[in-house]
Design an enzyme around this catalytic site. Sequence first.
Site, PDB file in Angstrom:
ATOM      1  N   LYS A  55       0.793  -1.236   0.000  1.00 43.26           N
ATOM      2  CA  LYS A  55       0.000   0.000   0.000  1.00 43.26           C
ATOM      3  C   LYS A  55       0.827   1.290   0.000  1.00 43.26           C
ATOM      4  CE  LYS A  55      -3.364  -1.041  -0.653  1.00 43.26           C
ATOM      5  NZ  LYS A  55      -3.670  -1.712  -1.969  1.00 43.26           N
ATOM      6  N   HIS A 110       7.330  -7.350  -1.978  1.00 43.02           N
ATOM      7  CA  HIS A 110       7.038  -6.638  -0.722  1.00 43.02           C
ATOM      8  C   HIS A 110       7.933  -7.182   0.402  1.00 43.02           C
ATOM      9  CE1 HIS A 110       3.568  -4.614  -2.302  1.00 43.02           C
ATOM     10  NE2 HIS A 110       2.723  -5.617  -2.256  1.00 43.02           N
ATOM     11  N   SER A 145      -4.635   2.869   4.242  1.00 39.53           N
ATOM     12  CA  SER A 145      -4.808   2.227   2.941  1.00 39.53           C
ATOM     13  C   SER A 145      -4.837   0.697   3.091  1.00 39.53           C
ATOM     14  CB  SER A 145      -3.665   2.662   2.011  1.00 39.53           C
ATOM     15  OG  SER A 145      -3.804   2.094   0.741  1.00 39.53           O
TER      16      SER A 145
END
Length: 290
Positions: free
Chosen positions: A43, A103, A133
Site C-alpha cells: 500500500k 514486498h 490504505s
Amino acid sequence: MGTRPTLREVERIPLQASTVDNWSQIQGFEARPDDLLICTYPKSGTTWIQEIVDMIEQQGDVEKCQRTIIQHRHPFLEWARPPQPSGVEKANLMPPPRILRTHLPVQLLPPSFWEVNCKFLYVARNAKDCMVSYYHFQRINQMLPDPGTWEEYFESFTNGKVSWGSWYDHVKGWWELKDKCQMLFLFYEDIKRDPRHEIQKVMQFMGKNLDETVLDTIVEETSFEKMKANPMTNRSTVPRFILDQSTCSFMRKGTVGDWKNHFTVVQNERFDEIYRKKMEGSSIHFCTEL
Ligand SMILES: Nc1ncnc2c1ncn2[C@@H]1O[C@H](COP(=O)(O)O)[C@@H](OP(=O)(O)O)[C@H]1O
Ligand SMILES: CCc1ccc(OS(=O)(=O)O)cc1
C-alpha cells in the site's frame, strides 16, 4: 462469503500460507545483474511506481502499457498460488532485462540479489496513510485476513501483525541499505508533490533519456485520475470473490493525509509515541501532509 485465510510466518514475518509453502523456490531465485527490483511495503504506491517504470520502459507508448494488466507486467517474486505459475516461475521465463517486484523485507530477500549488484527501486509511504490504505485493502481483499475494526487494526499494524510484517522494520531495513547498493529510494509523498521531478529521477536511474513531451505524457498517464479510470491499472478485472470493490475501490483516494479522517486525537498521540520509539536512531524522515 468464504472464510478469510490466516497467515503463517517465516522468521517471524507473517506471510500468505502459499508463499510459505513455496519458500525454498523463492529463496533459491537466481537474480541477474541487469534485473531491476521494485520494492515496497504493501500500500505504498506499488502499482503507481510499476506504471511509471513501465511507461519509461515503453518510452511513453500508452498502447504498449495497455498490453496486459499491471499485476502481470512485473513478476511478483513471492507470489505463489498453484496451479497458477509462481512469481519465480514467471520471472524465470522473462527475457532480460527483467523488472520484478516484491514486498519482502530485506532480511527475507533471496540471497542472490545481494550477490549480483542489481538495481533496487524502493518506494516508501508515511506510516499513517499506509495503515489507512492497508486497512481498507484488507477489508476488500478476501485473500488476506479480516482486519477487524479500525481500533483492532491499529494494534495489528503497529505490532507488525499484518502480511509482510512491520512497516517500521521494513522501511528502516531498506533505508539503511540505500547507500550500500544500487538503490533509488523514493517517497510516495514526493511523487505526489512533484511527479515530474520524481519520474525524471526514475528515468535517470533506469539509464533512459526521454524527451520532454514523453515525460509530459508519463506524468499525465500516471496521475491518480487516469490510473483509476484505466482497467489495466485499477484492478477492475479482478473477480469480486477475490477483491470486492463494491464498497471501496483499489484506487481509493490516492492522497497524502487521509489518515486525518481515520485517526482519533488519542490514537494519533499514541501512534506518534509508538513511532518515535520504533524509529529512534533512524535518519529517515516522512511527511504526513502536503
Ligand atoms: N497514480 C496514483 N497516484 C496516487 N496514488 C496512487 C496512484 N495509484 C495508486 N495509488 C494509491 O496507492 C495505494 C495502493 O498502493 P499499492 O499499489 O502499493 O497497493 C492506494 O492508496 P489509497 O488506499 O490511500 O488510495 C492507491 O489509491
Ligand atoms: C494475497 C493477497 C494479496 C495481497 C497483496 C497483494 O499485493 S498487491 O496489491 O498486488 O501489491 C496481492 C495479493
